[in-house]
Write a protein that holds these residues in place. Structure first.
Motif, PDB file in Angstrom:
ATOM      1  N   LYS A 157       0.834  -1.203   0.000  1.00  0.00           N
ATOM      2  CA  LYS A 157       0.000   0.000   0.000  1.00  0.00           C
ATOM      3  C   LYS A 157       0.870   1.255   0.000  1.00  0.00           C
ATOM      4  O   LYS A 157       0.584   2.225  -0.698  1.00  0.00           O
ATOM      5  CB  LYS A 157      -0.915   0.004   1.226  1.00  0.00           C
ATOM      6  N   GLU A 158       1.927   1.216   0.792  1.00  0.00           N
ATOM      7  CA  GLU A 158       2.848   2.360   0.860  1.00  0.00           C
ATOM      8  C   GLU A 158       3.413   2.661  -0.526  1.00  0.00           C
ATOM      9  O   GLU A 158       3.525   3.815  -0.928  1.00  0.00           O
ATOM     10  CB  GLU A 158       3.969   2.045   1.844  1.00  0.00           C
ATOM     11  N   LEU A 159       3.759   1.595  -1.257  1.00  0.00           N
ATOM     12  CA  LEU A 159       4.334   1.746  -2.590  1.00  0.00           C
ATOM     13  C   LEU A 159       3.337   2.413  -3.538  1.00  0.00           C
ATOM     14  O   LEU A 159       3.659   3.369  -4.241  1.00  0.00           O
ATOM     15  CB  LEU A 159       4.743   0.370  -3.117  1.00  0.00           C
ATOM     16  N   VAL A 160       2.114   1.912  -3.551  1.00  0.00           N
ATOM     17  CA  VAL A 160       1.093   2.429  -4.454  1.00  0.00           C
ATOM     18  C   VAL A 160       0.739   3.875  -4.110  1.00  0.00           C
ATOM     19  O   VAL A 160       0.684   4.756  -4.988  1.00  0.00           O
ATOM     20  CB  VAL A 160      -0.170   1.546  -4.397  1.00  0.00           C
ATOM     21  N   ILE A 161       0.509   4.137  -2.827  1.00  0.00           N
ATOM     22  CA  ILE A 161       0.109   5.483  -2.410  1.00  0.00           C
ATOM     23  C   ILE A 161       1.223   6.489  -2.701  1.00  0.00           C
ATOM     24  O   ILE A 161       0.964   7.628  -3.109  1.00  0.00           O
ATOM     25  CB  ILE A 161      -0.281   5.490  -0.917  1.00  0.00           C
ATOM     26  N   SER A 162       2.476   6.059  -2.521  1.00  0.00           N
ATOM     27  CA  SER A 162       3.603   6.957  -2.779  1.00  0.00           C
ATOM     28  C   SER A 162       3.664   7.357  -4.243  1.00  0.00           C
ATOM     29  O   SER A 162       3.920   8.519  -4.583  1.00  0.00           O
ATOM     30  CB  SER A 162       4.917   6.290  -2.365  1.00  0.00           C
ATOM     31  N   LEU A 163       3.446   6.389  -5.132  1.00  0.00           N
ATOM     32  CA  LEU A 163       3.450   6.693  -6.557  1.00  0.00           C
ATOM     33  C   LEU A 163       2.340   7.675  -6.915  1.00  0.00           C
ATOM     34  O   LEU A 163       2.540   8.622  -7.678  1.00  0.00           O
ATOM     35  CB  LEU A 163       3.288   5.402  -7.364  1.00  0.00           C
ATOM     36  N   LYS A 164       1.164   7.435  -6.371  1.00  0.00           N
ATOM     37  CA  LYS A 164       0.034   8.306  -6.681  1.00  0.00           C
ATOM     38  C   LYS A 164       0.206   9.688  -6.048  1.00  0.00           C
ATOM     39  O   LYS A 164      -0.143  10.704  -6.650  1.00  0.00           O
ATOM     40  CB  LYS A 164      -1.266   7.661  -6.198  1.00  0.00           C
ATOM     41  N   LEU A 165       0.757   9.704  -4.838  1.00  0.00           N
ATOM     42  CA  LEU A 165       0.930  10.970  -4.139  1.00  0.00           C
ATOM     43  C   LEU A 165       1.935  11.855  -4.871  1.00  0.00           C
ATOM     44  O   LEU A 165       1.772  13.079  -4.929  1.00  0.00           O
ATOM     45  CB  LEU A 165       1.393  10.721  -2.697  1.00  0.00           C
ATOM     46  N   ASP A 166       2.951  11.230  -5.442  1.00  0.00           N
ATOM     47  CA  ASP A 166       3.964  11.986  -6.170  1.00  0.00           C
ATOM     48  C   ASP A 166       3.362  12.693  -7.383  1.00  0.00           C
ATOM     49  O   ASP A 166       3.843  13.739  -7.813  1.00  0.00           O
ATOM     50  CB  ASP A 166       5.092  11.053  -6.609  1.00  0.00           C
ATOM     51  N   GLN A 167       2.312  12.092  -7.938  1.00  0.00           N
ATOM     52  CA  GLN A 167       1.624  12.720  -9.068  1.00  0.00           C
ATOM     53  C   GLN A 167       0.624  13.782  -8.609  1.00  0.00           C
ATOM     54  O   GLN A 167       0.347  14.741  -9.319  1.00  0.00           O
ATOM     55  CB  GLN A 167       0.879  11.648  -9.878  1.00  0.00           C
ATOM     56  N   LYS A 168       0.124  13.603  -7.386  1.00  0.00           N
ATOM     57  CA  LYS A 168      -0.947  14.458  -6.882  1.00  0.00           C
ATOM     58  C   LYS A 168      -0.426  15.718  -6.198  1.00  0.00           C
ATOM     59  O   LYS A 168      -1.048  16.781  -6.273  1.00  0.00           O
ATOM     60  CB  LYS A 168      -1.810  13.649  -5.903  1.00  0.00           C
ATOM     61  N   LYS A 169       0.715  15.607  -5.515  1.00  0.00           N
ATOM     62  CA  LYS A 169       1.247  16.728  -4.747  1.00  0.00           C
ATOM     63  C   LYS A 169       2.621  17.134  -5.238  1.00  0.00           C
ATOM     64  O   LYS A 169       3.361  16.321  -5.796  1.00  0.00           O
ATOM     65  CB  LYS A 169       1.324  16.372  -3.253  1.00  0.00           C
ATOM     66  N   SER A 170       2.963  18.376  -4.988  1.00  0.00           N
ATOM     67  CA  SER A 170       4.286  18.865  -5.370  1.00  0.00           C
ATOM     68  C   SER A 170       5.332  18.361  -4.390  1.00  0.00           C
ATOM     69  O   SER A 170       5.013  17.928  -3.274  1.00  0.00           O
ATOM     70  CB  SER A 170       4.295  20.392  -5.387  1.00  0.00           C
ATOM     71  N   LYS A 171       6.594  18.424  -4.793  1.00  0.00           N
ATOM     72  CA  LYS A 171       7.684  18.008  -3.919  1.00  0.00           C
ATOM     73  C   LYS A 171       7.729  18.863  -2.644  1.00  0.00           C
ATOM     74  O   LYS A 171       8.042  18.373  -1.561  1.00  0.00           O
ATOM     75  CB  LYS A 171       9.020  18.091  -4.655  1.00  0.00           C
ATOM     76  N   LYS A 172       7.415  20.132  -2.781  1.00  0.00           N
ATOM     77  CA  LYS A 172       7.433  21.014  -1.615  1.00  0.00           C
ATOM     78  C   LYS A 172       6.366  20.605  -0.606  1.00  0.00           C
ATOM     79  O   LYS A 172       6.603  20.604   0.610  1.00  0.00           O
ATOM     80  CB  LYS A 172       7.219  22.467  -2.050  1.00  0.00           C
ATOM     81  N   GLU A 173       5.196  20.256  -1.101  1.00  0.00           N
ATOM     82  CA  GLU A 173       4.123  19.827  -0.205  1.00  0.00           C
ATOM     83  C   GLU A 173       4.506  18.537   0.514  1.00  0.00           C
ATOM     84  O   GLU A 173       4.245  18.373   1.716  1.00  0.00           O
ATOM     85  CB  GLU A 173       2.829  19.615  -0.989  1.00  0.00           C
ATOM     86  N   ILE A 174       5.122  17.628  -0.213  1.00  0.00           N
ATOM     87  CA  ILE A 174       5.517  16.350   0.382  1.00  0.00           C
ATOM     88  C   ILE A 174       6.618  16.559   1.421  1.00  0.00           C
ATOM     89  O   ILE A 174       6.573  15.997   2.520  1.00  0.00           O
ATOM     90  CB  ILE A 174       5.968  15.366  -0.709  1.00  0.00           C
ATOM     91  N   LEU A 175       7.596  17.395   1.100  1.00  0.00           N
ATOM     92  CA  LEU A 175       8.683  17.653   2.041  1.00  0.00           C
ATOM     93  C   LEU A 175       8.153  18.332   3.300  1.00  0.00           C
ATOM     94  O   LEU A 175       8.553  17.974   4.425  1.00  0.00           O
ATOM     95  CB  LEU A 175       9.757  18.520   1.384  1.00  0.00           C
ATOM     96  N   ALA A 176       7.248  19.292   3.125  1.00  0.00           N
ATOM     97  CA  ALA A 176       6.656  19.967   4.281  1.00  0.00           C
ATOM     98  C   ALA A 176       5.895  18.974   5.148  1.00  0.00           C
ATOM     99  O   ALA A 176       5.996  18.991   6.384  1.00  0.00           O
ATOM    100  CB  ALA A 176       5.728  21.085   3.815  1.00  0.00           C
ATOM    101  N   GLY A 177       5.135  18.087   4.504  1.00  0.00           N
ATOM    102  CA  GLY A 177       4.409  17.078   5.267  1.00  0.00           C
ATOM    103  C   GLY A 177       5.341  16.157   6.021  1.00  0.00           C
ATOM    104  O   GLY A 177       5.082  15.788   7.174  1.00  0.00           O
ATOM    105  N   TYR A 178       6.445  15.804   5.386  1.00  0.00           N
ATOM    106  CA  TYR A 178       7.412  14.891   6.007  1.00  0.00           C
ATOM    107  C   TYR A 178       8.045  15.501   7.251  1.00  0.00           C
ATOM    108  O   TYR A 178       8.079  14.884   8.320  1.00  0.00           O
ATOM    109  CB  TYR A 178       8.488  14.530   4.984  1.00  0.00           C
ATOM    110  N   ILE A 179       8.549  16.712   7.138  1.00  0.00           N
ATOM    111  CA  ILE A 179       9.254  17.294   8.289  1.00  0.00           C
ATOM    112  C   ILE A 179       8.286  17.705   9.399  1.00  0.00           C
ATOM    113  O   ILE A 179       8.696  17.848  10.552  1.00  0.00           O
ATOM    114  CB  ILE A 179      10.133  18.492   7.883  1.00  0.00           C
ATOM    115  N   ASN A 180       6.995  17.841   9.061  1.00  0.00           N
ATOM    116  CA  ASN A 180       6.015  18.208  10.087  1.00  0.00           C
ATOM    117  C   ASN A 180       5.393  17.009  10.789  1.00  0.00           C
ATOM    118  O   ASN A 180       4.810  17.167  11.865  1.00  0.00           O
ATOM    119  CB  ASN A 180       4.902  19.061   9.479  1.00  0.00           C
ATOM    120  N   THR A 181       5.476  15.838  10.190  1.00  0.00           N
ATOM    121  CA  THR A 181       4.857  14.654  10.796  1.00  0.00           C
ATOM    122  C   THR A 181       5.870  13.717  11.450  1.00  0.00           C
ATOM    123  O   THR A 181       5.486  12.836  12.215  1.00  0.00           O
ATOM    124  CB  THR A 181       4.062  13.854   9.750  1.00  0.00           C
TER     125      THR A 181
END
Length: 761
Positions: A157-181
């Protein structure tokens, strides 16, 4: 070769040929391709079936952050110590430390490291535990969308969601989410909480060296925390810190010369999370309630976190208020020797009359010991601190006495104790404190000495409905109160915060001041919350407000507050107005006073600390209202005692250089002597009229009660305001309002005729 050997040779050949036939390379390749195709098909199905889910609410939970007026941290509250910040609030070099430490290809990949994921799957299947190799996107998915379970289905699931999330969100949004969670150790979730926990700064103030340490922590937060790490842990985290910075140089994100100059940034020792110990709990609770009310949200919604609230509390004034309560009250109580001392509760609030900002607040002995804030409680009587409201109403309404004389500071009233009030709709004859009789005295002197009988009559002269209306305009909660003469003694409930607002309105020349604990509040991602205006309309005339202020200077210079306030350190050269108060049965004692720049109200409340039996044999339940008498080893606790002493110590250390009141008035103790009353008592000559002096008297008040005139009454009885009347004294049994003239007239007094620190009911 014999037949037997030939048969054995044939069997060996057949057997060998069969195995080779079964495991030919073509068959092996075909099987492998089949498995791959089957896996790809299964993954394709999985890809179609699995969508990006809603985020885990727990991963969004934040702390609510409270700050002092100067922006320094007051407290963090909530189940999770997290404060989400935007990527714009994190320096670019610090952002890059996380990418360099965890996933150098982050900006180029599609959210998945297939090699690392395959390795993780094999390790999971083989029972070797979790292994690294995930991208930042995958780690964010694990933190925010899934959970930490190490199962094959969760990995897929992590693999699939990561692929889809990369298409759905920008790198900045993902990085911000990562350092905040992410979890950084020390109970800190997200980079903002981590920056505070390890370096005592906000995320925006981190430097690249500190950022590299926080990025290194994510691999093993507990092992790499410098404060608890062993020699090996320290060696490993320093190596990972260096690895992170070297990767930044390699990627061109950090200058090599700057890298060489960086030293390992040892973090601070851990500190307890900023919670709600001491007075912080009361401040936080008041701010919390104000934001919930203004935002129109529920407690549960607020407790999800994400609020940053700046209070108006001035850190230095707050510390001084706490010190003053400690020095002037708590240090004088002995709860081991005197159980009564456990019943004493103190509350105080200090307000800027120009802005309405609550600059300091004292709620009690701490929420762990006393949950209710004494600064905001409204279940005790304000007593005679209500008298200025009666005078304000009289002046604002241009009210007249029973003799049709306009009420001013120089108007005479009969100050005889237990004198029945004239003109009311019910019998009311209040007793002055210690049953003192004052005879014909001016309003100024009555305020100085806090004479109950005078203000009871004045309230009826004005009209109690008008008095309560004025009280409401000044900021008191008078909803559902009955306009009864007994209200003149301050028999309603009020809080120190409420009374500070009333007196701040007087100090602000009659323009309404509503104390505000919150300076600003904003929820993560939303616009700042618009807080109510602290300064309102002109609710009473400036002349009325300023005249009351002028009269109240007499209480400090010549009245019940003189001993504790006027001569206190730091206050001798200050303009001060104020009023003492002591309630029925001595259950509360007050001093509320102000300078041109600061208003402070201090209240003491008797609250039973435990269940017990009283001296009269009646049961007293915990939290019941009880008398203050005997607290600190003394007798009655008056407003001029502990409350005024606390007030004076706090104000003496908190008020700046001396500044005079700017008053628009021609009456009261702070101006030239007013003209004589038009209706003096027949038994008192005009020369005996006790008008206030131009300056505070230096003569100490007499400790003796005013003497009773020994000569028989030779003139017609006096009305409540001193004017003659031809009416004979009525019979109390037939008239609910007997004429007060049946009492013997007494000579006037100037100033307070009772000992310092004494007060009224």
């Amino acid at each position: 070769m014999g037949r037997a050997e030939a048969r054995r040779a044939q069997r060996r050949a057949a057997k060998s040929g069969g195995i080779r036939g079964l495991f030919t390379w073509r068959k092996l390749l075909g099987t492998a391709l089949g498995v791959i195709l089957l896996g790809m098909g299964a993954f394709a199905v999985l890809y179609m079936l699995v969508d990006v889910p809603e985020g885990n609410p727990k991963a969004e939970m934040q702390a609510n952050v409270y700050k002092y007026a100067d922006g320094t941290l007051l407290a963090r509250t909530g189940a999770v110590n997290r404060e989400i910040v935007s990527l714009a609030e994190v320096p670019k070099e610090v952002q890059d430390t996380f990418v360099a430490a965890e996933n150098k290809s982050f900006y180029k990949d599609h959210g998945v490291d297939f090699k690392g994921t395959a390795r993780g799957l094999l390790n999971t299947l083989s029972g070797k535990g979790k292994q690294g190799g995930s991208t930042i996107t995958q780690q964010y998915v694990k933190n925010y969308y899934l959970d930490q379970d190490q199962t094959v289905s969760r990995k897929l699931k992590e693999l699939v969601i990561s692929l889809k999330l990369d298409q759905k969100k920008s790198k900045k949004e993902i990085l911000a989410g990562y350092i905040n969670t992410s979890y950084y150790g020390r109970g800190a979730y997200g980079i903002q909480a981590a920056a505070q926990a390890y370096y005592g700064v906000d995320a925006k103030d981190l430097d690249v060296s500190q950022g590299a340490y926080l990025a290194a922590l994510l691999q093993a937060p507990s092992q790499y925390d410098w404060a608890v790490a062993g020699p090996n842990g320290k060696r490993l985290v320093k190596a990972r810190w260096a690895y992170t910075l070297d990767n930044m140089v390699e990627e061109g994100w950090l200058d090599s010369g700057k890298r060489q100059g960086l030293t390992f940034p040892k973090p601070h020792d851990p500190k307890p999370l900023n919670g709600t110990a001491g007075q912080k709990g009361y401040i936080v609770q008041a701010a919390r309630e104000a934001v919930i009310k203004q935002a129109g949200i529920t407690d549960d919604q607020f407790d999800l976190g994400g609020w940053t609230i700046t209070v108006n509390i001035d850190k230095k004034k707050q510390q001084q208020l706490e010190k003053s309560v400690e020095a002037k009250l708590l240090d004088k109580l002995d709860t081991k020797k005197r159980k009564l001392d456990k019943d004493i509760q103190a509350g105080a609030a200090s307000v800027d009359p120009k802005t309405g900002a609550v600059l300091a607040l004292y709620g009690g002995r701490g929420q762990s010991e006393h949950w209710i804030s004494n600064a905001g409680r409204r279940d005790y009587q304000p007593a005679s601190t209500f008298k200025p409201v009666i005078l304000a109403s009289a002046l604002d309404n241009e009210s007249k006495t029973q003799d049709d004389e306009k009420i001013t500071a120089s108007t005479r009233y009969d100050g005889t104790s237990k004198r029945p009030v004239v003109g009311g709709d019910r019998y009311f004859a209040p007793e002055n404190e210690d049953d003192h009789n004052y005879g014909q005295i001016t309003v100024q002197t009555a305020m100085n000495a806090s004479v109950n009988s005078v203000f009871a009559q004045m309230g009826v002269d004005v009209g109690m409905d008008k008095v309560l209306a004025t009280a409401g305009k000044l900021g008191m909660n008078v909803k559902d109160l009955e306009a009864a003469p007994a209200m003149t003694l301050g028999s309603m409930g009020a809080s120190p915060l409420e009374m500070a607002g009333v007196y701040a309105t007087l100090d602000n020349h009659g323009r309404q001041v509503t104390p505000q604990i919150v300076k600003s509040a904003a929820h993560q991602g939303d616009s700042p919350l618009k807080m109510p205006d602290a300064i309102g309309d002109q609710v009473i005339s400036r002349q009325a407000a300023d005249s009351v202020t002028s009269v109240l200077t007499g209480v400090v210079d010549d009245g019940t507050a003189r001993g504790s306030v006027r001569n206190a350190e730091g206050l001798s050269d200050k303009d001060i107005a104020g009023k003492t108060g002591t309630s029925d049965d001595n259950k509360s004692a007050w001093f509320t006073g102000y300078t041109p720049d600061l208003v402070t109200s201090v209240g003491l409340f008797g609250e039973a600390a435990f269940d017990r039996t009283g001296d009269d044999g009646k049961k007293i339940k915990k939290s019941a209202q009880v008398t203050l008498q005997g607290a600190g080893g003394g007798g009655r606790v008056n407003g001029g005692g502990f409350p005024a002493e606390i007030w004076a110590d706090y104000m003496g250390h908190s008020v700046g250089k001396a500044r005079e009141f700017d008053l628009d008035t021609d009456m009261g103790a702070a101006v030239s002597p007013p003209p004589e009353s038009h209706s003096p008592s027949p038994s008192i000559s005009p020369s005996d009229d006790p008008t206030p002096s131009d300056s505070p008297t230096t003569r100490p008040p007499s400790s003796e009660p005013p003497p009773v005139s020994e000569s028989p009454q030779s003139s017609p009885p006096a009305s409540p305001t001193g004017g003659p009347t031809s009416e004979p004294p009525p019979d109390p049994s037939t008239n609910p309002d007997p004429d007060p003239s049946s009492t013997v007239e007494l000579p006037d007094i100037t100033g307070d005729r009772r000992p310092d620190n004494s007060d009224e009911r």
